[in-house]
Motif scaffolding. Structure first.
Motif, PDB file in Angstrom:
ATOM      1  N   TRP A 169       0.812  -1.210   0.000  1.00  0.00           N
ATOM      2  CA  TRP A 169       0.000   0.000   0.000  1.00  0.00           C
ATOM      3  C   TRP A 169       0.846   1.261   0.000  1.00  0.00           C
ATOM      4  N   SER A 170       2.167   1.120   0.023  1.00  0.00           N
ATOM      5  CA  SER A 170       3.058   2.272  -0.075  1.00  0.00           C
ATOM      6  C   SER A 170       4.421   1.776  -0.540  1.00  0.00           C
ATOM      7  N   ASN A 171       5.354   2.709  -0.691  1.00  0.00           N
ATOM      8  CA  ASN A 171       6.706   2.334  -1.104  1.00  0.00           C
ATOM      9  C   ASN A 171       7.560   1.822   0.042  1.00  0.00           C
ATOM     10  N   ASP A 172       7.041   1.926   1.251  1.00  0.00           N
ATOM     11  CA  ASP A 172       7.770   1.432   2.419  1.00  0.00           C
ATOM     12  C   ASP A 172       7.934  -0.083   2.324  1.00  0.00           C
ATOM     13  N   GLU A 173       9.121  -0.571   2.631  1.00  0.00           N
ATOM     14  CA  GLU A 173       9.399  -1.991   2.520  1.00  0.00           C
ATOM     15  C   GLU A 173       8.530  -2.833   3.439  1.00  0.00           C
ATOM     16  N   SER A 174       8.051  -2.229   4.534  1.00  0.00           N
ATOM     17  CA  SER A 174       7.257  -2.994   5.491  1.00  0.00           C
ATOM     18  C   SER A 174       5.773  -2.997   5.167  1.00  0.00           C
ATOM     19  N   SER A 175       5.358  -2.284   4.116  1.00  0.00           N
ATOM     20  CA  SER A 175       3.924  -2.159   3.810  1.00  0.00           C
ATOM     21  C   SER A 175       3.439  -3.337   2.965  1.00  0.00           C
ATOM     22  N   ILE A 176       3.692  -4.526   3.455  1.00  0.00           N
ATOM     23  CA  ILE A 176       3.310  -5.744   2.741  1.00  0.00           C
ATOM     24  C   ILE A 176       1.913  -6.182   3.182  1.00  0.00           C
TER      25      ILE A 176
ATOM     26  N   ALA B  12     -14.047 -21.824   3.229  1.00  0.00           N
ATOM     27  CA  ALA B  12     -14.588 -20.490   3.520  1.00  0.00           C
ATOM     28  C   ALA B  12     -13.637 -19.700   4.406  1.00  0.00           C
ATOM     29  N   GLN B  13     -12.338 -19.795   4.151  1.00  0.00           N
ATOM     30  CA  GLN B  13     -11.328 -19.136   4.974  1.00  0.00           C
ATOM     31  C   GLN B  13     -10.571 -18.064   4.203  1.00  0.00           C
ATOM     32  N   ALA B  14     -10.277 -16.978   4.907  1.00  0.00           N
ATOM     33  CA  ALA B  14      -9.395 -15.923   4.398  1.00  0.00           C
ATOM     34  C   ALA B  14      -8.458 -15.543   5.535  1.00  0.00           C
ATOM     35  N   THR B  15      -7.156 -15.639   5.286  1.00  0.00           N
ATOM     36  CA  THR B  15      -6.143 -15.335   6.297  1.00  0.00           C
ATOM     37  C   THR B  15      -5.337 -14.137   5.821  1.00  0.00           C
ATOM     38  N   PHE B  16      -5.175 -13.137   6.698  1.00  0.00           N
ATOM     39  CA  PHE B  16      -4.505 -11.896   6.332  1.00  0.00           C
ATOM     40  C   PHE B  16      -3.172 -11.778   7.064  1.00  0.00           C
ATOM     41  N   HIS B  17      -2.148 -11.327   6.337  1.00  0.00           N
ATOM     42  CA  HIS B  17      -0.842 -11.019   6.911  1.00  0.00           C
ATOM     43  C   HIS B  17      -0.463  -9.610   6.464  1.00  0.00           C
ATOM     44  N   VAL B  18      -0.117  -8.750   7.404  1.00  0.00           N
ATOM     45  CA  VAL B  18       0.246  -7.369   7.076  1.00  0.00           C
ATOM     46  C   VAL B  18       1.517  -6.988   7.811  1.00  0.00           C
ATOM     47  N   GLY B  19       2.334  -6.192   7.148  1.00  0.00           N
ATOM     48  CA  GLY B  19       3.573  -5.722   7.745  1.00  0.00           C
ATOM     49  C   GLY B  19       3.359  -4.533   8.660  1.00  0.00           C
ATOM     50  N   PRO B  20       4.293  -4.329   9.576  1.00  0.00           N
ATOM     51  CA  PRO B  20       5.498  -5.140   9.751  1.00  0.00           C
ATOM     52  C   PRO B  20       5.382  -6.236  10.793  1.00  0.00           C
ATOM     53  N   ASN B  21       4.241  -6.307  11.518  1.00  0.00           N
ATOM     54  CA  ASN B  21       4.184  -7.177  12.694  1.00  0.00           C
ATOM     55  C   ASN B  21       3.440  -8.484  12.510  1.00  0.00           C
ATOM     56  N   HIS B  22       2.801  -8.666  11.352  1.00  0.00           N
ATOM     57  CA  HIS B  22       2.002  -9.886  11.168  1.00  0.00           C
ATOM     58  C   HIS B  22       2.317 -10.539   9.821  1.00  0.00           C
ATOM     59  N   LEU B  23       3.589 -10.782   9.567  1.00  0.00           N
ATOM     60  CA  LEU B  23       3.990 -11.365   8.292  1.00  0.00           C
ATOM     61  C   LEU B  23       4.292 -12.854   8.380  1.00  0.00           C
ATOM     62  N   GLU B  24       4.605 -13.365   9.567  1.00  0.00           N
ATOM     63  CA  GLU B  24       4.929 -14.777   9.700  1.00  0.00           C
ATOM     64  C   GLU B  24       3.670 -15.629   9.507  1.00  0.00           C
ATOM     65  N   GLU B  25       3.851 -16.823   8.946  1.00  0.00           N
ATOM     66  CA  GLU B  25       2.712 -17.697   8.696  1.00  0.00           C
ATOM     67  C   GLU B  25       1.977 -18.041   9.987  1.00  0.00           C
ATOM     68  N   TRP B  26       2.697 -18.150  11.085  1.00  0.00           N
ATOM     69  CA  TRP B  26       2.082 -18.540  12.352  1.00  0.00           C
ATOM     70  C   TRP B  26       1.438 -17.363  13.079  1.00  0.00           C
ATOM     71  N   ASN B  27       1.581 -16.162  12.547  1.00  0.00           N
ATOM     72  CA  ASN B  27       1.115 -14.962  13.242  1.00  0.00           C
ATOM     73  C   ASN B  27       0.282 -14.081  12.317  1.00  0.00           C
ATOM     74  N   PRO B  28      -0.896 -14.558  11.870  1.00  0.00           N
ATOM     75  CA  PRO B  28      -1.732 -13.730  10.995  1.00  0.00           C
ATOM     76  C   PRO B  28      -2.326 -12.552  11.743  1.00  0.00           C
ATOM     77  N   ALA B  29      -2.774 -11.566  11.000  1.00  0.00           N
ATOM     78  CA  ALA B  29      -3.462 -10.419  11.602  1.00  0.00           C
ATOM     79  C   ALA B  29      -4.787 -10.893  12.195  1.00  0.00           C
ATOM     80  N   PRO B  30      -5.163 -10.408  13.382  1.00  0.00           N
ATOM     81  CA  PRO B  30      -6.414 -10.848  14.007  1.00  0.00           C
ATOM     82  C   PRO B  30      -7.631 -10.351  13.230  1.00  0.00           C
ATOM     83  N   LEU B  31      -8.558 -11.252  12.957  1.00  0.00           N
ATOM     84  CA  LEU B  31      -9.741 -10.916  12.179  1.00  0.00           C
ATOM     85  C   LEU B  31     -10.874 -10.440  13.082  1.00  0.00           C
TER      86      LEU B  31
END
Length: 392
Positions: free
Chosen positions: A43-50, A60-79
């Protein structure tokens, strides 16, 4: 059936973003459904904006990962909530989502083999303004259409176009409150058709009553009525119950209030009675979900749901393929966090209910023998304090 992975390119991303801006080019409908896909963008040019989302429509599942704190597979963003729906015959997936604290993002996106495009807003800082996401998509699995898409009756098409109803409910005073008052706990139990909601709810209530505790079940299915039909062939029509508009919410909420009031004398603040609201859409309406002490979702695969459905109450196959599951994707997912999940494995049977499943459900609901009722956290207060009026 699996097909080779397809990766999007820069040109397709531009087209995808143009569609998201409201300028969709006319295209023929797809003849296959996206089943599994992995999308990644920024969402920006920042390297952490993944921003990464993994979709599995079979579960029926959707799992979200966002930078910089929720990029690991075991640590998805809370829905906080989400739903998804197919577009263009199934080649595109539209997802609307809210991420829970501490992120509190709210947004929508579309993904297909052509790319990822979406927007979100987040509170505070530079992210207070809408942020645009673009990226690439790997479609890992598709399912070709096996049957023609059925046609809804004119009246049904009008009801579907009008959207779901508005649901309002003010919980009775006996319903457990954020301050710990109230002698009745309300819990929700949802899941796709034939995953065993009713039998599990009945088993939970029976187990609680065997301990001398007041318990009752309110079944959504008792308040359903057909809102039209789909023409699946020249001679076969299927009645439509798989939509929130098929539920008489006014009658359901009256019954729910009465059940809570009737059980009030059987519970105390320390050992409350329990009312279980169960149904396909039990976790759909925020007005009902917000007062719940706990929420439980039975998650099973499309394969298992269709196996059980066709073995017990067969439906026309075009309806099963193009209506039953897509409606669950769009309207069956929880709309208030947090919720717990129990995975229903393929090939299992829902009746009789395994004792291990009852034990697991009681534990997730905070009602297992030997666990203090204080472990059941009261529901969070809504903006109005006790009453909610929302468009669900």
């Amino acid at each position: 059936k699996r097909r080779p992975q397809r990766r999007s390119g820069p040109a397709s991303l531009a087209r995808s973003l143009a569609r998201f801006a409201g300028m969709p080019p006319k295209r023929a409908q797809s003849t296959s459904y996206v089943v599994r896909a992995r999308a990644e963008g920024k969402w920006s040019n920042d390297e952490s904006s993944i921003f990464r989302v993994v979709v599995n429509t079979d579960l029926a599942q959707a799992t979200f990962h966002v930078g910089p704190n929720h990029l690991e597979e075991w640590n998805p963003a809370p829905l906080g909530s989400y739903f998804m729906k197919y577009l263009r015959g199934g080649s595109h997936i539209h997802i609307e989502f809210e991420l829970a604290s501490p992120l509190l993002w709210k947004g929508a996106l579309q993904l297909s083999a052509e790319g990822l495009a979406g927007r979100f807003t987040a509170p505070g800082g530079d992210d207070a303004q809408p942020q645009r996401i673009i990226g690439t998509v790997d479609v890992e699995e598709e399912r070709p259409h096996a049957f023609e898409v059925p046609r809804p009756s004119r009246s049904l098409a009008e009801k579907l176009a009008a959207g779901p109803p508005r649901v309002a409910w003010e919980p009775p005073s006996a319903c457990r409150r954020p301050d710990g008052s109230g002698s009745v706990l309300l819990v929700g139990l949802a899941g796709a058709s034939r995953l065993g909601k009713s039998t599990l709810a009945a088993a939970l209530a029976e187990r609680l009553r065997s301990r001398g505790r007041g318990a009752a079940v309110v079944e959504q299915s008792r308040f359903e009525r057909s809102i039209g039909s789909y023409a699946c062939s020249a001679e076969v029509n299927e009645a439509m119950y798989d939509h929130p508009s098929a539920v008489d919410w006014s009658a359901l909420t009256r019954s729910l209030s009465k059940t809570i009031e009737d059980l009030a004398s059987e519970g105390t603040a320390d050992t409350p009675a329990v009312v279980i609201l169960e149904g396909t859409f039990a976790l759909w309406a925020p007005a009902l979900c917000q007062p719940m002490a706990r929420r439980l979702l039975l998650r099973g695969s499309q394969t298992e749901v269709l196996r059980r459905r066709q073995a017990s109450a067969p439906l026309a196959e075009p309806f099963v393929e193009h209506v039953l599951w897509p409606m669950w994707l769009q309207h069956g997912q929880p709309q208030v966090a947090p919720w717990e999940e129990i995975r229903i494995d393929d090939g299992t049977e829902g009746f009789p209910v395994p004792e291990a499943l009852v034990d697991e459900a009681l534990g997730l609901l905070g009602l297992k023998a030997g666990v203090a009722d204080a472990s059941v956290e009261p529901p969070a207060a809504d903006a109005a304090g006790t009453s909610v009026l929302v468009e669900s």
